[in-house]
Design a protein around this motif. Sequence first.
Motif, PDB file in Angstrom:
ATOM      1  N   TYR A   4       0.577  -1.615  -0.254  1.00 33.22           N
ATOM      2  CA  TYR A   4       0.291  -0.042  -0.126  1.00 33.22           C
ATOM      3  C   TYR A   4       1.371   1.019   0.189  1.00 33.22           C
ATOM      4  O   TYR A   4       0.842   1.959  -0.806  1.00 33.22           O
ATOM      5  N   ALA A   5       2.044   1.408   0.479  1.00 36.43           N
ATOM      6  CA  ALA A   5       2.420   2.476   1.126  1.00 36.43           C
ATOM      7  C   ALA A   5       3.505   3.160   0.135  1.00 36.43           C
ATOM      8  O   ALA A   5       3.568   4.141  -0.386  1.00 36.43           O
ATOM      9  N   ASP A   6       3.846   1.911  -1.088  1.00 37.57           N
ATOM     10  CA  ASP A   6       4.647   2.355  -2.163  1.00 37.57           C
ATOM     11  C   ASP A   6       3.859   2.364  -3.605  1.00 37.57           C
ATOM     12  O   ASP A   6       4.641   2.289  -4.862  1.00 37.57           O
ATOM     13  N   ARG A   7       2.774   2.220  -3.439  1.00 35.03           N
ATOM     14  CA  ARG A   7       1.429   2.920  -4.398  1.00 35.03           C
ATOM     15  C   ARG A   7       1.798   4.262  -4.603  1.00 35.03           C
ATOM     16  O   ARG A   7       1.442   4.956  -4.114  1.00 35.03           O
ATOM     17  N   PRO A   8       1.331   4.786  -5.871  1.00 36.24           N
ATOM     18  CA  PRO A   8       0.540   6.330  -6.321  1.00 36.24           C
ATOM     19  C   PRO A   8      -0.351   7.091  -5.532  1.00 36.24           C
ATOM     20  O   PRO A   8      -1.076   6.000  -5.620  1.00 36.24           O
ATOM     21  N   TRP A   9       0.265   7.798  -5.730  1.00 34.53           N
ATOM     22  CA  TRP A   9      -0.952   8.643  -4.437  1.00 34.53           C
ATOM     23  C   TRP A   9      -2.335   7.999  -5.513  1.00 34.53           C
ATOM     24  O   TRP A   9      -3.609   8.429  -4.881  1.00 34.53           O
ATOM     25  N   PRO A  10      -2.821   8.309  -6.671  1.00 38.44           N
ATOM     26  CA  PRO A  10      -3.872   8.471  -7.139  1.00 38.44           C
ATOM     27  C   PRO A  10      -4.849   6.661  -6.580  1.00 38.44           C
ATOM     28  O   PRO A  10      -6.141   6.706  -6.401  1.00 38.44           O
ATOM     29  N   GLU A  11      -3.853   5.287  -6.924  1.00 32.46           N
ATOM     30  CA  GLU A  11      -4.458   3.954  -6.371  1.00 32.46           C
ATOM     31  C   GLU A  11      -3.802   4.375  -4.686  1.00 32.46           C
ATOM     32  O   GLU A  11      -5.158   3.782  -4.411  1.00 32.46           O
ATOM     33  N   ARG A  12      -3.887   5.007  -4.275  1.00 30.08           N
ATOM     34  CA  ARG A  12      -4.107   5.147  -2.531  1.00 30.08           C
ATOM     35  C   ARG A  12      -5.257   5.857  -2.261  1.00 30.08           C
ATOM     36  O   ARG A  12      -6.163   5.339  -1.642  1.00 30.08           O
ATOM     37  N   SER A  13      -5.822   6.613  -3.056  1.00 30.36           N
ATOM     38  CA  SER A  13      -6.610   7.727  -2.368  1.00 30.36           C
ATOM     39  C   SER A  13      -8.149   7.151  -3.069  1.00 30.36           C
ATOM     40  O   SER A  13      -9.070   6.723  -2.886  1.00 30.36           O
ATOM     41  N   ALA A  14      -7.797   6.225  -3.848  1.00 36.15           N
ATOM     42  CA  ALA A  14      -8.819   5.052  -5.049  1.00 36.15           C
ATOM     43  C   ALA A  14      -9.043   3.772  -3.486  1.00 36.15           C
ATOM     44  O   ALA A  14     -10.063   3.927  -3.438  1.00 36.15           O
ATOM     45  N   ILE A  15      -8.095   3.867  -3.526  1.00 35.49           N
ATOM     46  CA  ILE A  15      -8.013   2.712  -1.932  1.00 35.49           C
ATOM     47  C   ILE A  15      -9.106   3.197  -0.726  1.00 35.49           C
ATOM     48  O   ILE A  15     -10.431   2.444   0.023  1.00 35.49           O
ATOM     49  N   MET A  16      -8.973   4.669  -0.767  1.00 35.64           N
ATOM     50  CA  MET A  16      -9.343   5.222   0.605  1.00 35.64           C
ATOM     51  C   MET A  16     -11.014   5.575   0.640  1.00 35.64           C
ATOM     52  O   MET A  16     -11.919   5.370   1.638  1.00 35.64           O
ATOM     53  N   LEU A  50     -12.353  -4.398  -0.405  1.00 36.39           N
ATOM     54  CA  LEU A  50     -10.742  -4.637  -0.136  1.00 36.39           C
ATOM     55  C   LEU A  50     -10.653  -5.712  -0.289  1.00 36.39           C
ATOM     56  O   LEU A  50      -8.977  -5.916  -1.339  1.00 36.39           O
ATOM     57  N   GLU A  51     -10.937  -6.903  -0.517  1.00 38.66           N
ATOM     58  CA  GLU A  51     -10.400  -8.196  -0.804  1.00 38.66           C
ATOM     59  C   GLU A  51     -10.137  -8.364  -2.441  1.00 38.66           C
ATOM     60  O   GLU A  51      -9.576  -8.206  -3.546  1.00 38.66           O
ATOM     61  N   ARG A  52     -12.215  -7.202  -2.999  1.00 35.77           N
ATOM     62  CA  ARG A  52     -11.858  -7.028  -4.436  1.00 35.77           C
ATOM     63  C   ARG A  52     -10.247  -6.258  -5.469  1.00 35.77           C
ATOM     64  O   ARG A  52      -9.634  -6.606  -6.240  1.00 35.77           O
ATOM     65  N   ARG A  53      -9.659  -5.994  -4.024  1.00 36.81           N
ATOM     66  CA  ARG A  53      -8.612  -5.175  -4.897  1.00 36.81           C
ATOM     67  C   ARG A  53      -7.293  -5.459  -4.188  1.00 36.81           C
ATOM     68  O   ARG A  53      -6.215  -4.770  -4.287  1.00 36.81           O
ATOM     69  N   GLY A  54      -7.128  -7.101  -3.507  1.00 39.02           N
ATOM     70  CA  GLY A  54      -6.382  -7.734  -3.285  1.00 39.02           C
ATOM     71  C   GLY A  54      -5.794  -7.384  -2.572  1.00 39.02           C
ATOM     72  O   GLY A  54      -4.904  -7.747  -1.772  1.00 39.02           O
ATOM     73  N   PHE A  55      -6.617  -7.158  -1.009  1.00 36.57           N
ATOM     74  CA  PHE A  55      -6.173  -7.033   0.379  1.00 36.57           C
ATOM     75  C   PHE A  55      -6.742  -8.280   1.295  1.00 36.57           C
ATOM     76  O   PHE A  55      -8.027  -8.080   1.035  1.00 36.57           O
ATOM     77  N   ILE A  56      -5.874  -8.158   2.894  1.00 30.29           N
ATOM     78  CA  ILE A  56      -7.015  -9.154   3.237  1.00 30.29           C
ATOM     79  C   ILE A  56      -7.101  -8.858   4.451  1.00 30.29           C
ATOM     80  O   ILE A  56      -6.012  -8.319   4.857  1.00 30.29           O
ATOM     81  N   CYS A  57      -7.572  -9.129   5.544  1.00 28.94           N
ATOM     82  CA  CYS A  57      -7.609  -8.803   6.944  1.00 28.94           C
ATOM     83  C   CYS A  57      -6.982  -9.530   7.574  1.00 28.94           C
ATOM     84  O   CYS A  57      -7.249 -10.649   8.061  1.00 28.94           O
ATOM     85  N   THR A  58      -6.454  -8.833   8.320  1.00 28.38           N
ATOM     86  CA  THR A  58      -5.182  -9.359   9.282  1.00 28.38           C
ATOM     87  C   THR A  58      -5.184  -9.280  10.758  1.00 28.38           C
ATOM     88  O   THR A  58      -5.213  -9.747  11.627  1.00 28.38           O
ATOM     89  N   ARG A  59      -6.300  -7.865  11.470  1.00 37.42           N
ATOM     90  CA  ARG A  59      -6.865  -8.401  12.594  1.00 37.42           C
ATOM     91  C   ARG A  59      -8.080  -7.107  12.484  1.00 37.42           C
ATOM     92  O   ARG A  59      -8.243  -6.297  11.752  1.00 37.42           O
ATOM     93  N   LEU A  60      -8.568  -7.500  13.723  1.00 34.41           N
ATOM     94  CA  LEU A  60     -10.141  -7.356  14.530  1.00 34.41           C
ATOM     95  C   LEU A  60     -10.111  -6.738  15.629  1.00 34.41           C
ATOM     96  O   LEU A  60      -9.895  -7.940  16.317  1.00 34.41           O
ATOM     97  N   PHE A  61     -10.030  -5.899  15.919  1.00 34.88           N
ATOM     98  CA  PHE A  61     -10.143  -5.294  17.132  1.00 34.88           C
ATOM     99  C   PHE A  61     -10.690  -4.178  17.349  1.00 34.88           C
ATOM    100  O   PHE A  61     -11.216  -2.843  16.546  1.00 34.88           O
ATOM    101  N   THR A  62     -11.539  -3.696  19.043  1.00 34.36           N
ATOM    102  CA  THR A  62     -12.930  -2.819  18.746  1.00 34.36           C
ATOM    103  C   THR A  62     -11.579  -1.757  20.223  1.00 34.36           C
ATOM    104  O   THR A  62      -9.690  -2.505  20.120  1.00 34.36           O
ATOM    105  N   PHE A  63     -11.496  -0.281  19.813  1.00 34.56           N
ATOM    106  CA  PHE A  63     -10.769   0.540  20.396  1.00 34.56           C
ATOM    107  C   PHE A  63     -11.882   1.095  21.649  1.00 34.56           C
ATOM    108  O   PHE A  63     -13.009   1.777  20.459  1.00 34.56           O
TER     109      PHE A  63
END
Length: 95
Positions: A4-16, A50-63
Motif C-alpha cells: 500500500y505505502a509504495d503505490r502512487p497517490w491516485p491508487e492509494r486515494s482510490a483505496i481510501m 478490499l479483498e476485491r482490491r487485493g487486500f486481506i484483513c489480518t486483525r480485527l479489534f475494538t478500541f
Amino acid sequence: MTPYADRPWPERSAIMDSCAAAGSAFHERTENGFRVAIGRTRLGATMAELERRGFICTRLFTFPRGTDTPSEHLRHDSSGVPASVWLFADFTNKD
C-alpha cells in the motif's frame, strides 16, 4: 503485489474512497498496510471491497472511543454501552 505505502497517490486515494463507499473510513497507514475504521453493520461490505482490491484483513479489534468523536456510523456498542467503541480492521496485501 505492491505494498500500500509504495503505490502512487491516485491508487492509494482510490483505496481510501473504496473504504468510504463500503460505509467505513480509512484511518491510517500501518507498518504492513493500513487500518480502517469499520462502519456499523459494514464489516462484510468493507472486507469484500478490499479483498476485491487485493487486500486481506489480518486483525480485527475494538478500541474505546474516549474523547474521540467519530461519525455516528463508525461507533459500535460494547457490553451494553451504546456507541462506546471503534471497530478497526488492519489490512495487508493478499500475497
